[in-house]
Write an enzyme that holds these catalytic residues in place. Structure first.
Site, PDB file in Angstrom:
ATOM      1  CB  SER A 145      33.288  40.221  39.557  1.00  0.00           C
ATOM      2  OG  SER A 145      33.323  39.731  38.225  1.00  0.00           O
ATOM      3  CE1 TYR A 158      37.785  42.936  38.810  1.00  0.00           C
ATOM      4  CE2 TYR A 158      36.833  41.001  37.766  1.00  0.00           C
ATOM      5  CZ  TYR A 158      36.674  42.246  38.334  1.00  0.00           C
ATOM      6  OH  TYR A 158      35.427  42.803  38.451  1.00  0.00           O
TER       7      TYR A 158
END
Length: 259
Positions: A145, A158
């Site tokens: 990501s 995350y």
């Protein structure tokens, strides 16, 4: 005897990027094992859609956060097909916690996210390593990501898990060379059904539109966009390994200067 055509294993293959990757692999003629944790009906549907493209495919349940499950699933692929050529680590999870809300983050949040996003990619890669090495053209692609670069995103755990995944990608690329290539894709926002369900339709659309407006290309990624990048790294990029490929529609650049 090993299967006559190449074989792929896709974690998190029932939905989103994993599902799109499984279908594209089938279109390229690979047999596909579609992993799922809870999305049994979706994974069975993806496997059926892969078979409709003329390849063998099956859905396989297991948690990538469990080393034992990953070893079992790799063993099932070896028993069925005798080979593995491509691993797509697409399974992922998060918790939506404002970055400034430090006290809301729990130990369970960190553990659950790291178990899937970081340790899961390692467990599955390790379990598959011997078959990938034997392939002669083995490739691993992990879905990371842009949160790993910006420190932004759905939560601090995350973003941290994806930053660690990027580092681990470099380590694995060194560890498995020269017989296996290991790369990662760093998407920006991905407009998926899961994203809309998690935040609600109205909030998801608002966030998507704001993200698109702030990017150089005026857009956001779809699951298919990310899967197409995974296909390139897995099947076509013969001399690329240890690459962290950004795919954010120019979000890191910011809005176009002369739009």
């Amino acid at each position: 005897m090993p299967h006559s055509t190449p074989v792929a294993f896709v974690t998190g293959g029932g939905t989103g990027v994993g599902a799109a990757s499984a279908l594209m692999l089938a279109e390229r003629g690979l047999a596909v094992a579609v992993n799922y944790s809870r999305s049994a009906a979706e994974a069975e549907g993806v496997a059926e859609a892969c078979r409709a493209k003329g390849v063998e495919a099956f859905a396989i349940q297991g948690s990538v956060g469990s080393d034992a499950d990953c070893r079992r699933m790799a063993g099932e692929v070896e028993a069925r097909w005798g080979r593995l050529d491509v691993l797509i680590n697409a399974a992922g999870t998060t918790r939506f916690i404002s970055l400034g809300d430090l006290e809301t983050v729990t130990e369970d949040d960190f553990d659950a996210i790291m178990d899937v996003n970081l340790k899961g990619a390692f467990w599955m890669t390790r379990a598959a390593a011997s078959m990938l090495k034997a392939s002669g053209k083995g490739a691993v692609v992990s879905i990371s990501s842009m949160s790993a670069v910006t420190g932004m995103g759905s939560s601090i755990p995350y973003a941290s898990s994806k930053g660690a995944l990027n580092t681990m990608t470099l380590s694995l690329a060194r560890a498995l060379a020269p017989r296996v290539r290991v790369n990662a894709i760093l998407p920006g926002m991905i407009d998926t059904r899961w994203f809309r369900q998690s935040l609600g339709e109205q909030s998801a659309v608002s966030i998507r539109d704001r993200a698109a407006k702030g990017s150089a290309l005026g857009d956001v990624c779809t699951a298919e966009d990310v899967a197409a990048g995974a296909m390139y790294l897995a099947l076509d990029a013969r001399t690329i390994t240890g690459e962290l490929m950004q795919m954010d529609a120019g979000a890191l650049l910011g809005p176009a200067a002369f739009a």
